[in-house]
Design a protein around this motif. Structure first.
Motif: not given
Length: 381
Positions: A39-55
């Motif tokens: 899934n292109d590495g679009f896993d929970y770790f990446y999703q949570n990192l995106v959701k919780e952090n500014a750029p």
């Protein structure tokens, strides 16, 4: 297999058993793919990192995550010497490198989706955020070695298009011409193809369609056949979705089992929402849809038409709609061939059909983003 742990320390059993020479290499690649490539590495770790952090915070933490991936590959290569060829380690590190770069770019448009930021579909960042590109030898990528490299190139070209939105309708043209000038060989053909693919999906007017048609015709003369065939297929699929062309009619059953056709709403602007009760992102958008519908409930020239592309029985769909008191007109579909011209490959998908029954926008914005503004503009036109 002690070195094959992911960031949570979990080791999944292999889906395929390998034996003989090369078995451990294949097992390693399989496990690595499940952790990083699926899934292109679009896993929970990446999703949570995106959701919780500014750029900036995201970039720092994602790079540290990639360092762990490099370490796993290095450990494998060191442990399995001398039988594992150096080229395998180089290949895996290339996947990590380009996969990491791709995620630093996709963050910019995943952030608004995952965090449900209203009014934008792309995060604007300081120029320094892009310093990581210095490690990628752009625009002179040597060759398309793996999927991660191709995905990175796709993200890079779309980023050029998105950050060039102030150029309006010329953004796609600008990105297309950039790829034509700055890349060579397969990289050029792939980069130009990525932009054409996006332009095909998002052309909003006859004027844009004519420009797109010119670019596709040029592409046929300069790109390799394998790339041209893909663009031709996509362009031909677009045929019925060109703004200003008649929207294909369809007839489906509503909540009461009565037949309802798209053509029944001629004289009204139709907000066409393709969704499913099984689709998480679809359900996340429903409260925003309800808010817009409530705001314009007194207009008799506007209708919200929901077409559920269901995987389960009709009763499950009816129960969901009724329990959640969803307004609008609701229709049920399950693999209905009438809808094939709409080329719905993923949901949610939104379209605007004008009062004459023609395509106004085949790729309208989400309700949580700019849909209301698009509706107002369509009502004024």
């Amino acid at each position: 297999y002690e070195i094959m742990v992911d960031v949570t320390g979990t080791l999944n059993e292999p889906e395929v058993a390998f034996e003989g020479e090369g078995a451990k290499v294949n097992l390693f690649y399989q496990q690595f793919s499940k952790r990083f490539l699926v899934n292109d590495g679009f896993d929970y770790f990446y999703q949570n990192l995106v959701k919780e952090n500014a750029p900036d915070e995201f970039a720092t933490k994602w790079k540290k995550h990639m360092e762990k991936q490099y370490a796993i590959v290095d450990s494998f290569m060191e442990t399995k010497k001398p039988k594992t060829p150096k080229e395998f380690g180089d290949y895996m590190n290339s996947i990590i490198k380009y996969g990491a770069g791709g995620k630093l770019i996709t963050y910019l448009y995943h952030k608004p989706q995952i965090s449900q930021l209203q009014g934008t579909n792309y995060i604007q960042v300081q120029h320094e955020y892009y310093d990581f590109l210095e490690d990628y030898n752009l625009p002179a990528i040597a060759e398309m070695e793996n999927r991660a490299m191709n995905d990175f190139l796709f993200s890079y070209m779309i980023d050029r298009e998105m950050t060039g939105r102030n150029a309006g309708k010329q953004a796609y043209v600008s990105a297309y011409n950039y790829a034509k000038r700055n890349f060579q060989g397969e990289v050029r053909d792939a980069a130009m193809g990525h932009i054409l693919t996006e332009h095909i999906k998002n052309a909003k007017s006859k004027e844009e369609y004519e420009q797109l048609k010119k670019n596709v015709e040029e592409y046929r003369t300069i790109a390799q056949e394998k790339f041209v065939a893909n663009i031709d297929a996509r362009f031909n699929e677009m045929g019925l979705m060109i703004p200003g062309f008649p929207a294909p009619d369809f007839t489906l059953e509503n909540l009461d089992g009565k037949k309802v056709s798209l053509s029944d709403f001629k004289g009204k602007l139709v907000v066409l929402d393709f969704w499913g009760t099984w689709c998480g992102p679809c359900k996340q958008q429903l409260p925003y849809s309800k808010k817009i519908e409530e705001k314009y409930k007194d207009r008799d020239d506007l209708v919200f038409l929901f077409v559920a592309l269901e995987r389960g029985p009709k009763e499950t769909w009816k129960q969901f709609v009724n329990q959640n008191q969803l307004p609008g007109v609701h229709l049920y579909s399950r693999q209905d061939r009438q809808l094939l011209p709409y080329n719905i490959v993923s949901v949610p998908r939104y379209m605007l059909i004008d009062k004459e029954g023609n395509i106004y926008d085949a790729n309208a914005s989400r309700p949580s983003q700019n849909m209301e503004q698009q509706i107002l503009k369509a009502l004024e036109d």
